[in-house]
Enzyme design. Sequence first.
Site, PDB file in Angstrom:
ATOM      1  N   THR B 153       0.873  -1.190   0.000  1.00  0.00           N
ATOM      2  CA  THR B 153       0.000   0.000   0.000  1.00  0.00           C
ATOM      3  C   THR B 153       0.906   1.235   0.000  1.00  0.00           C
ATOM      4  O   THR B 153       1.348   1.664  -1.055  1.00  0.00           O
ATOM      5  CB  THR B 153      -0.967   0.017   1.215  1.00  0.00           C
ATOM      6  OG1 THR B 153      -0.222  -0.132   2.415  1.00  0.00           O
ATOM      7  CG2 THR B 153      -2.009  -1.071   1.095  1.00  0.00           C
ATOM      8  N   LYS B 179       3.912  -6.865   3.945  1.00  0.00           N
ATOM      9  CA  LYS B 179       3.724  -5.451   3.612  1.00  0.00           C
ATOM     10  C   LYS B 179       3.412  -4.697   4.906  1.00  0.00           C
ATOM     11  O   LYS B 179       2.874  -5.269   5.854  1.00  0.00           O
ATOM     12  CB  LYS B 179       2.622  -5.261   2.563  1.00  0.00           C
ATOM     13  CG  LYS B 179       1.224  -5.729   2.876  1.00  0.00           C
ATOM     14  CD  LYS B 179       0.395  -4.853   3.751  1.00  0.00           C
ATOM     15  CE  LYS B 179       0.330  -3.435   3.222  1.00  0.00           C
ATOM     16  NZ  LYS B 179      -0.425  -2.591   4.227  1.00  0.00           N
ATOM     17  N   THR B 190      -0.002  -3.320  11.448  1.00  0.00           N
ATOM     18  CA  THR B 190      -0.802  -3.321  10.239  1.00  0.00           C
ATOM     19  C   THR B 190       0.005  -3.966   9.222  1.00  0.00           C
ATOM     20  O   THR B 190       0.701  -3.329   8.440  1.00  0.00           O
ATOM     21  CB  THR B 190      -0.995  -1.964   9.648  1.00  0.00           C
ATOM     22  OG1 THR B 190      -1.590  -1.209  10.614  1.00  0.00           O
ATOM     23  CG2 THR B 190      -1.868  -2.048   8.427  1.00  0.00           C
ATOM     24  N   GLU B 276       5.565   4.388   7.437  1.00  0.00           N
ATOM     25  CA  GLU B 276       5.110   5.533   6.643  1.00  0.00           C
ATOM     26  C   GLU B 276       5.936   6.782   6.936  1.00  0.00           C
ATOM     27  O   GLU B 276       6.017   7.240   8.067  1.00  0.00           O
ATOM     28  CB  GLU B 276       3.618   5.787   6.898  1.00  0.00           C
ATOM     29  CG  GLU B 276       2.771   4.759   6.166  1.00  0.00           C
ATOM     30  CD  GLU B 276       1.283   4.913   6.409  1.00  0.00           C
ATOM     31  OE1 GLU B 276       0.512   4.375   5.608  1.00  0.00           O
ATOM     32  OE2 GLU B 276       0.904   5.564   7.396  1.00  0.00           O
ATOM     33  N   ASN B 402      -0.718  10.554   5.903  1.00  0.00           N
ATOM     34  CA  ASN B 402      -1.918  10.183   6.641  1.00  0.00           C
ATOM     35  C   ASN B 402      -2.965  11.267   6.761  1.00  0.00           C
ATOM     36  O   ASN B 402      -4.079  11.013   7.207  1.00  0.00           O
ATOM     37  CB  ASN B 402      -1.540   9.656   8.023  1.00  0.00           C
ATOM     38  CG  ASN B 402      -0.963   8.273   7.892  1.00  0.00           C
ATOM     39  OD1 ASN B 402      -1.640   7.367   7.420  1.00  0.00           O
ATOM     40  ND2 ASN B 402       0.305   8.114   8.240  1.00  0.00           N
TER      41      ASN B 402
END
Lengths: 407, 407
Positions: B153, B179, B190, B276, B402
């Site tokens: 993602t 991932k 996650t 991220e 985000n």
Amino acid sequence: MKIIEGGVTSAKGFEAACCEAGIKYKDRTDMALVFSKKPCVSAGTFTSNVVKAACVQWDQKIVASNEPIHAVVVNSGIANACTGKEGFDACEKTAKAVEKTLNVPYSSVAVASTGVIGMQLPVEKLTAGVEKMSTLLDSSIQAGTAASKAIMTTDTVNKEVAVTFEAGGATVTLGGMSKGSGMIHPNMCTMLAFLTTDLAISKSLLQEAVSEVVKDSFNMITVDGDTSTNDTLLVMANGEALNKKITEKGQDYESFKEALFYVCTFLAKKMAADGEGASKLFEAKVVNAKSKEDARILSRAIVGSNLSKAAIFGCDANFGRFLCAMGYSGSDFDQNDVELFFESANGRLQVFDKGTPIVFDEDKALEIMKADAVTVFVDMHEGTDEATAWGCDLTYDYVKINADYRS
Amino acid sequence: MKIIEGGVTSAKGFEAACCEAGIKYKDRTDMALVFSKKPCVSAGTFTSNVVKAACVQWDQKIVASNEPIHAVVVNSGIANACTGKEGFDACEKTAKAVEKTLNVPYSSVAVASTGVIGMQLPVEKLTAGVEKMSTLLDSSIQAGTAASKAIMTTDTVNKEVAVTFEAGGATVTLGGMSKGSGMIHPNMCTMLAFLTTDLAISKSLLQEAVSEVVKDSFNMITVDGDTSTNDTLLVMANGEALNKKITEKGQDYESFKEALFYVCTFLAKKMAADGEGASKLFEAKVVNAKSKEDARILSRAIVGSNLSKAAIFGCDANFGRFLCAMGYSGSDFDQNDVELFFESANGRLQVFDKGTPIVFDEDKALEIMKADAVTVFVDMHEGTDEATAWGCDLTYDYVKINADYRS
């Protein structure tokens, strides 16, 4: 209860002063002193962090004792945490400077610090600051406001409030000041808050009221999930309102608790909205939960989630993140019972209906989320308890402020 | 144990395929299929979030049953979480598409999704994707690599690894892909991770090894403190290595566990470093703690703190933040026992010595913290247990990613 202008100097018999002690900041005030000539009963709550700053340990002893207190000395810039024996000596020397200049026992002087952890306080600057401030003590509203500015670190606005209420045949005043604005998380936040009242009340009831009210006010805010080493809420009551002393629960006690709740919630919300880098207040209200504690846990999880906070910053009605945060909060529930709404001054919109996402109007969602204060409203349909938590959005500025805080 | 090139297709009898199903992303692959014609025993661990995605609930049933499994279908873009009955139907229809095209029972087909929560999957695109992928199945390394790219993602790099080891008279292969990279937090992150091995092993021992290894690998990483609704680690073992089947603990079991630990830790660290917006890997190693669980809690608290993460981003040796995070972790300790060091490829520096800050060389600290991977090393001097946790720094890009993830 009546809201009035003012802060820590509003209640009878309280004075404040501040000065530029040059502890770490330049060209701004960085020390404050709050003083009551008349001895006060005290109550407090302190950080749950096992790494407690020297000043927290100092104050805990004072509040736990039955001796009266007269003063609190606060500095910003250096936290006096993780500083070993030298840190404790700094507390004692500061308190002794007050004893010398204001003629009260040093064991009646609380101290509080906020700023960088792991750095020693320059004690001579502190004692010089105390000496100077003891000549500047003043009961004016302006003196209280100036003190509330001196204790700021990354705060962008000073925070103070005052109210009056009736109790025991007298008009009583309660005022306070606080500072945030990073390392803010329940139990307690990175916060210093000092409340002063001229109420006459027993020490045990004062502590009971404070311990209860803090649960739904200061302990319901979060900025970054980091519980500070220095959190301190200190309440001083000197009895100068001459009300019939509160020694048992009843109408007077309830009136005080109502005023205390207002003052604490006001300061807590101010801190949340002024969280480091924050662009808006982020509120979560959870209703019809199966217990009060579940409502608190769920609402705090929502405002505490980095992903939720980033979505609030981006005005992104990405409601799954809020449900996700509720899901890992530790509270057990069935998503098929849950309704979720976004609310603000610009409107209200349901986005999730008992297990199923609602196809909603994105323009309307954006409009709602653009407001200065955004609420996520959750109906659990599991009971009758509710709670509200406050936080702020996660912004570029939070990172900027914290990536190089020491310089 | 030997590290080899490869991933999910490295073990004998495993094939993979991927395709552009157009679920949410455009012009990139977004579906993957991993298939073993020979039936596999399976083991898995899943999110602790009470809001579990439909696919997680689907897979939990499959792993809990004693039936063999043959395949897992993964999509990126939409998480199929908070999607009610329609979400469950999507799982079943996807599995049934595999039954139709590959002639295995639909109850032997696991499904996994990652992406936006609260949005329905376009089922027709999924079933069309399955149909297409079933014609593309391939056991080449390239097919495994392509699958590892299709499940990404916000990941910036694909993540795969493979090893061989000796067990029961045969050379066994274990490979995997995973991932990240947001909503990453212990129990679990996650993350989606799929491991394939040609080992012959009983289902109960496979699950026991997985449950144990996950504690010190996947459950020791955090990116943002948000535990996803979709976390899935699925391990498939088809026995094609023809080793003497492992049915009890012993040398063969230990060899497998060692390989499993390597593969899981490799993928976990890759996910942490690719969190991220991350600019570097942030590791915390806690030694001489009074228990294993204390060591885990303390190390996770350090890498999980927003303030610590921001300091790592800013190359700011603000060690008080790390002590502060340890202090609110829930583990009890005395700061006067603690030593704290910064470590990286550029050197090692002690900054805190049993309660007292050390005056250190800021230039040296900066040099150490500028590295691509920075370790906070903490000696608790309280016992003999240790643990390592991995995370990443908190950057402007995390907020950027985000604040507007859905668009």
